[in-house]
Design an enzyme around this catalytic site. Structure first.
Site, PDB file in Angstrom:
ATOM      1  N   ARG A  73     103.654  17.464 -39.760  1.00  0.00           N
ATOM      2  CA  ARG A  73     102.834  16.260 -39.931  1.00  0.00           C
ATOM      3  C   ARG A  73     102.253  16.204 -41.350  1.00  0.00           C
ATOM      4  NH1 ARG A  73     102.326  13.200 -35.716  1.00  0.00           N
ATOM      5  NH2 ARG A  73     100.374  12.244 -36.331  1.00  0.00           N
TER       6      ARG A  73
ATOM      7  N   THR B 264     100.747   8.133 -41.248  1.00  0.00           N
ATOM      8  CA  THR B 264     101.662   7.206 -40.572  1.00  0.00           C
ATOM      9  C   THR B 264     101.732   5.866 -41.299  1.00  0.00           C
ATOM     10  OG1 THR B 264     101.134   8.248 -38.470  1.00  0.00           O
ATOM     11  CG2 THR B 264     102.172   6.091 -38.371  1.00  0.00           C
TER      12      THR B 264
ATOM     13  N   ARG C 174     106.632  10.080 -46.243  1.00  0.00           N
ATOM     14  CA  ARG C 174     106.320   8.653 -46.044  1.00  0.00           C
ATOM     15  C   ARG C 174     105.799   8.014 -47.318  1.00  0.00           C
ATOM     16  NH1 ARG C 174     103.637   9.999 -40.313  1.00  0.00           N
ATOM     17  NH2 ARG C 174     105.470   9.652 -39.000  1.00  0.00           N
TER      18      ARG C 174
ATOM     19  N   ASN D 127     108.922   3.970 -41.450  1.00  0.00           N
ATOM     20  CA  ASN D 127     108.259   4.944 -42.311  1.00  0.00           C
ATOM     21  C   ASN D 127     109.086   6.209 -42.520  1.00  0.00           C
ATOM     22  OD1 ASN D 127     107.869   6.428 -39.971  1.00  0.00           O
ATOM     23  ND2 ASN D 127     105.730   5.851 -39.761  1.00  0.00           N
TER      24      ASN D 127
ATOM     25  N   HIS E 215     109.600  10.810 -38.073  1.00  0.00           N
ATOM     26  CA  HIS E 215     108.745  10.930 -36.894  1.00  0.00           C
ATOM     27  C   HIS E 215     108.494  12.401 -36.628  1.00  0.00           C
ATOM     28  CE1 HIS E 215     107.025  10.464 -32.934  1.00  0.00           C
ATOM     29  NE2 HIS E 215     107.855  11.415 -32.518  1.00  0.00           N
TER      30      HIS E 215
END
Length: 113
Positions: free
Chosen positions: A23, A29, A43, A53, A56
């Site tokens: 992440r 996001t 991203r 983007n 995931h």
């Protein structure tokens, strides 16, 4: 897998802290936020819109288990933790260039190499 947006790949990342580390690499996001607060993230560098983007990642280990079961129905997570994960920790791996993944050496393969 391919859709109208182009090719898509799904991977299972194996690491003690895979969810937070991935992440962090993905970045926020919201692409606009990623471009300004974390421009070197995936991203921030490659995202087009909030729905396109580029990447995931699961938001928790429980989500990861559900998503792994969806994308990889043949993957046995319990077996992984009982048998394969200890081999990973011992470094018994090989890279398969054809499949573009790391594989855990089975006992019979370790004897050959």
């Amino acid at each position: 897998r391919t859709n109208n947006l182009g090719p898509m790949w799904a991977y299972i990342l194996a690491h003690e802290n895979a969810v937070p580390l991935w992440r962090s690499l993905m970045g926020p996001t919201k692409v606009f936020r990623a471009r300004h607060s974390d421009p070197d993230s995936i991203r921030g560098a490659y995202g087009l819109t909030d729905t396109r983007n580029t990447t995931h990642g699961s938001d928790s280990p429980a989500s990861a288990s559900r998503e792994i079961a969806f994308f990889f129905p043949e993957f046995d997570e319990r077996r992984w933790y009982e048998q394969d994960e200890p081999r990973l920790r011992r470094g018994q791996l090989f890279y398969s260039p054809e499949e573009r993944v790391h594989r855990v050496l089975r006992a019979q393969e370790a004897d050959v190499t």
